[in-house]
Enzyme design. Structure first.
Site, PDB file in Angstrom:
ATOM      1  N   GLY A  41       0.833  -1.211   0.000  1.00 57.50           N
ATOM      2  CA  GLY A  41       0.000   0.000   0.000  1.00 57.50           C
ATOM      3  C   GLY A  41       0.860   1.251   0.000  1.00 57.50           C
ATOM      4  CG  ASP A  98       8.045   4.368  11.000  1.00 58.88           C
ATOM      5  OD1 ASP A  98       8.095   3.154  10.694  1.00 58.88           O
ATOM      6  OD2 ASP A  98       7.652   4.769  12.109  1.00 58.88           O
ATOM      7  N   GLY A 183      -4.452  -0.680   5.318  1.00 58.69           N
ATOM      8  CA  GLY A 183      -4.258  -0.503   6.763  1.00 58.69           C
ATOM      9  C   GLY A 183      -5.507  -0.019   7.486  1.00 58.69           C
TER      10      GLY A 183
HETATM   11  P1  IMP Z   1       5.445   1.035   9.528  1.00 58.91           P
HETATM   12  O1  IMP Z   1       5.601   2.463   9.085  1.00 58.91           O
HETATM   13  O2  IMP Z   1       6.018   0.063   8.567  1.00 58.91           O
HETATM   14  O3  IMP Z   1       5.884   0.846  10.944  1.00 58.91           O
HETATM   15  O4  IMP Z   1       3.903   0.709   9.474  1.00 58.91           O
HETATM   16  C1  IMP Z   1       2.944   1.685   9.700  1.00 58.91           C
HETATM   17  C2  IMP Z   1       1.579   1.068   9.751  1.00 58.91           C
HETATM   18  O5  IMP Z   1       0.676   2.173   9.987  1.00 58.91           O
HETATM   19  C3  IMP Z   1       1.128   0.439   8.467  1.00 58.91           C
HETATM   20  O6  IMP Z   1       1.324  -0.927   8.415  1.00 58.91           O
HETATM   21  C4  IMP Z   1      -0.350   0.727   8.520  1.00 58.91           C
HETATM   22  O7  IMP Z   1      -0.852  -0.208   9.405  1.00 58.91           O
HETATM   23  C5  IMP Z   1      -0.461   2.046   9.218  1.00 58.91           C
HETATM   24  N1  IMP Z   1      -0.557   3.133   8.252  1.00 58.91           N
HETATM   25  C6  IMP Z   1       0.411   4.014   7.893  1.00 58.91           C
HETATM   26  N2  IMP Z   1      -0.033   4.863   6.954  1.00 58.91           N
HETATM   27  C7  IMP Z   1      -1.306   4.497   6.718  1.00 58.91           C
HETATM   28  C8  IMP Z   1      -2.285   5.004   5.805  1.00 58.91           C
HETATM   29  O8  IMP Z   1      -2.076   5.920   5.007  1.00 58.91           O
HETATM   30  N3  IMP Z   1      -3.468   4.368   5.868  1.00 58.91           N
HETATM   31  C9  IMP Z   1      -3.736   3.349   6.703  1.00 58.91           C
HETATM   32  N4  IMP Z   1      -2.868   2.823   7.542  1.00 58.91           N
HETATM   33  C10 IMP Z   1      -1.649   3.406   7.546  1.00 58.91           C
END
Ligand code: IMP
Length: 237
Positions: A41, A98, A183
């Site tokens: 995504g 992140d 997400g």
């Molecule tokens: P990381 O940045 O890989 O630690 O993961 C961040 C997590 O936040 C993602 O796996 C999603 O679960 C959530 N996330 C970050 N940005 C979005 C977005 O734009 N929409 C929905 N969920 C998000």
């Protein structure tokens, strides 16, 4: 499974997380960069954002790069850590995100733990249900205020790095609405909109207005700061 990038060995996490003092992109970014994410995504959104600038992208998944352990305590620290690990291993400039959902009534959680929260719950549907239950069990009443935060970091193979941050504020909506996005999108309704992110197209969620006004999503807003500092003008729309 969280793995260490071999490029991190011998470098302490705190050193990895620090932005480079006085970081300046001497010439605007051109050519090829690595998008340091394994999240489909995010990858799609970051590719959409970079496409008008004529930058060619490879993803860390396509290059078979491992994901470093996210030991930072802020979005910016973790974005820099991921971008630096990918830049050191690929020997190309790398761009990392992140991000996460911060809920006021849960003291900002899941925040930097958003991905882990979903993994531990068994998926995003379960995670959104778990959040609804946690909020119902707490002392707060709806509307539940929340924001998405995003740090986008650019790092070079020599370790120089900088992060750019964006936020979008809104409220949580239960039950989740919409099947677009990824997400936690189906439970987040940005301020001033009737639709959740899950009901918006990719373009509605993160396109960059041509007049320079702020984009809607946290990622679009962080990207605007990054583009101003590191990219030449668009080559197309
Ligand atoms: P990381 O940045 O890989 O630690 O993961 C961040 C997590 O936040 C993602 O796996 C999603 O679960 C959530 N996330 C970050 N940005 C979005 C977005 O734009 N929409 C929905 N969920 C998000």
């Amino acid at each position: 499974m969280v793995r260490h990038a071999s490029g991190n060995r011998g470098v302490t996490p705190s050193k990895l997380c620090l932005p480079t003092p006085g970081f300046k992109v001497k010439a605007k970014l051109q050519g090829q960069i690595v998008i340091a994410t394994h999240n489909e995504g995010k990858l799609a959104e970051m590719r959409d954002l970079l496409a008008p600038y004529g930058i060619k992208t490879l993803s860390s998944g396509e290059l078979g790069l491992p994901e470093p352990e996210e030991t930072g305590e802020t979005f910016a620290a973790n974005a820099i850590l991921k971008a630096r690990a990918a830049a050191q291993l690929s020997r190309l400039p790398a761009f990392a995100d992140d991000s996460g959902l911060c809920i006021d009534a849960l003291n900002g959680e899941p925040g930097i733990h958003s991905a882990r929260y979903a993994r531990d719950a068994g998926g995003f549907d379960q995670a959104m249900q778990k959040l609804e239950e946690a909020l119902a069990a707490g002392p707060h009443k709806p509307p539940f205020k929340a924001h998405f935060g995003c740090a986008l970091a650019l790092a070079f193979p020599d370790g120089k790095a900088k992060a750019f941050e964006g936020r979008v504020f809104g409220e949580l909506v239960f039950p989740p609405r919409g099947h677009l996005g990824f997400g936690y999108d189906p439970i987040f309704r940005p301020e001033g909109f009737d639709q959740t992110f899950g009901e918006m197209t990719r373009e509605e969620k993160h396109s960059i207005p041509a007049d320079g006004s702020p984009g809607l999503s946290h990622r679009a807003r962080a990207f605007q700061l990054f583009a101003k500092s590191c990219l030449d003008g668009r080559t197309s729309n």
